[in-house]
Design a protein around this motif. Structure first.
Motif, PDB file in Angstrom:
ATOM      1  N   SER A 114      13.209  -5.740 -29.201  1.00 11.37           N
ATOM      2  CA  SER A 114      12.463  -4.811 -28.356  1.00 11.37           C
ATOM      3  C   SER A 114      11.018  -5.268 -28.189  1.00 11.37           C
ATOM      4  O   SER A 114      10.451  -5.193 -27.097  1.00 11.37           O
ATOM      5  CB  SER A 114      12.513  -3.407 -28.958  1.00 11.37           C
ATOM      6  N   MET A 147      16.108  -6.588 -20.988  1.00 16.10           N
ATOM      7  CA  MET A 147      17.102  -6.234 -22.003  1.00 16.10           C
ATOM      8  C   MET A 147      18.491  -6.090 -21.375  1.00 16.10           C
ATOM      9  O   MET A 147      19.500  -6.458 -21.984  1.00 16.10           O
ATOM     10  CB  MET A 147      16.691  -4.946 -22.699  1.00 16.10           C
ATOM     11  N   GLY A 148      18.551  -5.556 -20.172  1.00 15.18           N
ATOM     12  CA  GLY A 148      19.834  -5.457 -19.478  1.00 15.18           C
ATOM     13  C   GLY A 148      20.435  -6.822 -19.192  1.00 15.18           C
ATOM     14  O   GLY A 148      21.651  -7.021 -19.300  1.00 15.18           O
ATOM     15  N   MET A 151      22.010  -8.131 -22.258  1.00 15.89           N
ATOM     16  CA  MET A 151      23.300  -7.492 -22.499  1.00 15.89           C
ATOM     17  C   MET A 151      24.404  -8.163 -21.680  1.00 15.89           C
ATOM     18  O   MET A 151      25.505  -8.408 -22.184  1.00 15.89           O
ATOM     19  CB  MET A 151      23.230  -6.003 -22.148  1.00 15.89           C
ATOM     20  N   ASN A 154      25.254 -11.445 -23.252  1.00 15.59           N
ATOM     21  CA  ASN A 154      25.987 -11.199 -24.485  1.00 15.59           C
ATOM     22  C   ASN A 154      27.431 -10.795 -24.207  1.00 15.59           C
ATOM     23  O   ASN A 154      28.366 -11.238 -24.881  1.00 15.59           O
ATOM     24  CB  ASN A 154      25.275 -10.105 -25.293  1.00 15.59           C
ATOM     25  N   MET A 313      19.735  -9.778 -30.542  1.00 17.73           N
ATOM     26  CA  MET A 313      20.759  -8.885 -29.989  1.00 17.73           C
ATOM     27  C   MET A 313      22.160  -9.397 -30.324  1.00 17.73           C
ATOM     28  O   MET A 313      23.077  -8.604 -30.573  1.00 17.73           O
ATOM     29  CB  MET A 313      20.584  -8.743 -28.478  1.00 17.73           C
ATOM     30  N   SER A 317      24.652  -6.948 -32.736  1.00 15.08           N
ATOM     31  CA  SER A 317      25.984  -6.535 -32.285  1.00 15.08           C
ATOM     32  C   SER A 317      27.071  -7.050 -33.219  1.00 15.08           C
ATOM     33  O   SER A 317      28.043  -6.333 -33.523  1.00 15.08           O
ATOM     34  CB  SER A 317      26.235  -7.019 -30.852  1.00 15.08           C
ATOM     35  N   THR A 349      24.004  -1.329 -29.277  1.00 12.04           N
ATOM     36  CA  THR A 349      22.728  -1.899 -29.716  1.00 12.04           C
ATOM     37  C   THR A 349      21.744  -2.020 -28.558  1.00 12.04           C
ATOM     38  O   THR A 349      20.528  -1.874 -28.753  1.00 12.04           O
ATOM     39  CB  THR A 349      22.932  -3.277 -30.365  1.00 12.04           C
ATOM     40  N   THR A 350      22.238  -2.265 -27.351  1.00 11.11           N
ATOM     41  CA  THR A 350      21.351  -2.334 -26.194  1.00 11.11           C
ATOM     42  C   THR A 350      20.714  -0.983 -25.911  1.00 11.11           C
ATOM     43  O   THR A 350      19.516  -0.897 -25.618  1.00 11.11           O
ATOM     44  CB  THR A 350      22.121  -2.819 -24.950  1.00 11.11           C
TER      45      THR A 350
END
Length: 463
Positions: A114, A147-148, A151, A154, A313, A317, A349-350
């Protein structure tokens, strides 16, 4: 029982894919350790001890090496996702302790990710000249979008995630090599002041030992990251043979880079000046190579923080996935999708990371993250000794007995007030642990409620 075999994942769902070879694992470890820490912490360490800033990095490498050897025994003995939480559960069999250890590790990863997202948005704001404040809605939306994107990468799969990590690691390593090159060139041509390398400057009322100890506790934050790799054990090819040589090689590479960066920085810029501001290495470039395009370094810094966020991240996860497989957390978090990724844990986690970006003040969490991980490392070093009685059928790495003993003692010392840590570290850590305890109690209450409801049977008529 502590050593009871862990239940295997359900046979009807896909398993994690072993896609990480030695080269990718090395870049994963190097990229995770380098991260954003060295780009900001070099100046802060120099501000505490003066020109011997390289010494705390060397000491932190020694501390990390002790714990890394203990981790190698554990990961080659139990080559599966979950990391510290799995080792704690096997050693002590205490659900509460396992949950808190896992929560501490996950919190450190999410907090780092973050913070990296906010740093990415801030660097982009500066590089583009938008002129928005760091708390503006525009910067916040950039952090959310960043952050998106992580994700999505990931969720695509570990192969795609690790390939992105390879590119980002090479970029951030290149930036540090530029610093080293500039420093060595200046020193070779007599432009650097090598006399500063043995100059000690400490605050009034603090001893040299106390200053070096506090600086080591701070520099240790830059050395963490090797522990994240054990959460990728189920996705690594032949982890029992691969991990020992690759983890030790990765630690050694990063330690050499850190020490050379510290030497280059101190030789070119006075420690007091180096400790000012949030971009000490940029100042080194300006002094050592005035003609170098400093804007390039802003871009490199963005890549560095992006890499830290991606790896953290990934770690968070996989840690939740491993804990769910052990029934420490709801089993739904251990579900694996068709692309062989723990998709529920990734989304969960996201969401938590987005909440931290929106509401948490992350400026003081660097020291807190180091504190939490030192506590976790002390527990894992103790777990090595407890699990010596647990024999497994396959050959695995075994650390000398003195290593986990020293590791537990040193980590406990650096986590204690004796290391002269900033009091705010304990305040923030206390709130985080309190939140973890609250979550554990909530999960326990819900689990018992479900068990009671399942245990009830409709009454049959007596007629």
């Amino acid at each position: 029982m502590p050593n009871e075999a862990v239940a295997a994942p359900s046979s009807h769902q896909p398993s994690l894919r072993r896609a990480i070879g030695p080269g990718l694992l090395l870049l994963f470890i190097v990229g995770d350790i380098l991260g954003t820490g060295v780009y900001a912490l070099t100046g802060k360490v120099a501000g505490q001890v003066g020109g011997i800033a390289w010494l705390p990095f060397l000491c932190s490498f020694g501390v990390a090496l002790l714990t890394a050897l203990s981790y190698l025994e554990l990961v080659t003995k139990y080559p599966r996702a979950g990391g510290a939480a799995v080792y704690t559960q096997r050693a002590f069999g205490i659900h509460f302790l396992t949950f808190i250890v896992g929560f501490m590790v996950m919190s450190s990863g999410l907090t780092s990710a973050s913070a990296a997202a906010k740093a990415f948005a801030g660097n982009l704001n500066t590089a583009t000249g938008w002129g928005m404040s760091s708390s503006s809605l525009g910067v916040l939306l950039v952090a959310f979008g960043f952050m998106g994107l992580l994700m999505v990468v990931n969720l695509r799969g570990v192969s795609e995630s690790v390939r992105v990590n390879v590119v980002l690691t090479l970029v951030e390593l290149t930036g540090l090599l530029i610093i080293i090159g500039i420093g060595m060139w200046a020193i070779a041509h007599g432009d650097g002041d090598t006399g500063r390398l043995i100059d000690v400057q400490v605050e009034d009322g603090r001893t040299v030992f106390g200053a070096v100890t506090a600086a080591t506790a701070l520099a240790f934050f830059a050395m963490v990251g090797f522990e994240d790799s054990v959460n990728m054990a189920e996705e690594t090819k032949d982890p029992v043979r691969t991990f020992p040589r690759i983890m030790l090689l990765g630690l050694t590479i990063t330690a050499v880079v850190y020490i050379l960066v510290a030497i280059s920085a101190v030789a070119l810029v006075a420690p007091a000046e180096l400790g000012e501001g949030e971009a000490p290495l940029l100042r080194v470039v300006e002094v050592g190579a005035p003609g170098f395009p400093v804007g390039v370094f802003a871009v490199i810094s963005m890549f560095a923080v992006a890499n830290s966020a991606l790896i953290n991240m990934l770690m968070a996860s996989r840690l939740l996935y491993g804990m769910a497989q052990d029934r420490v957390l709801p089993f739904a978090l251990g579900r694996v999708g068709e692309r062989h990724t723990p998709w529920v844990s990734i989304i969960f986690t996201t969401v938590l990371a987005l909440a931290l970006i929106a509401f948490a003040d992350l400026r003081s969490l660097g020291g807190t993250t180091s504190l939490l991980l030192l506590v976790v490392f002390a527990v894992c070093n103790a777990a090595v000794l407890v699990l010596r009685k647990d024999k497994v059928e396959h050959e695995h790495f075994r650390a000398p007995t003195i290593v986990p003993i020293l590791g537990a003692v040193v980590c406990t010392f650096l986590a204690s007030p004796l290391s002269q840590r900033h009091p705010q570290d304990y305040v923030v850590a206390g709130w985080l642990v309190a939140a973890g305890v609250g979550l554990w109690l909530l999960h326990r209450m819900l689990t018992r409620l479900v068990e009671r409801l399942r245990g009830q049977r409709p009454r049959t008529s007596s007629r």
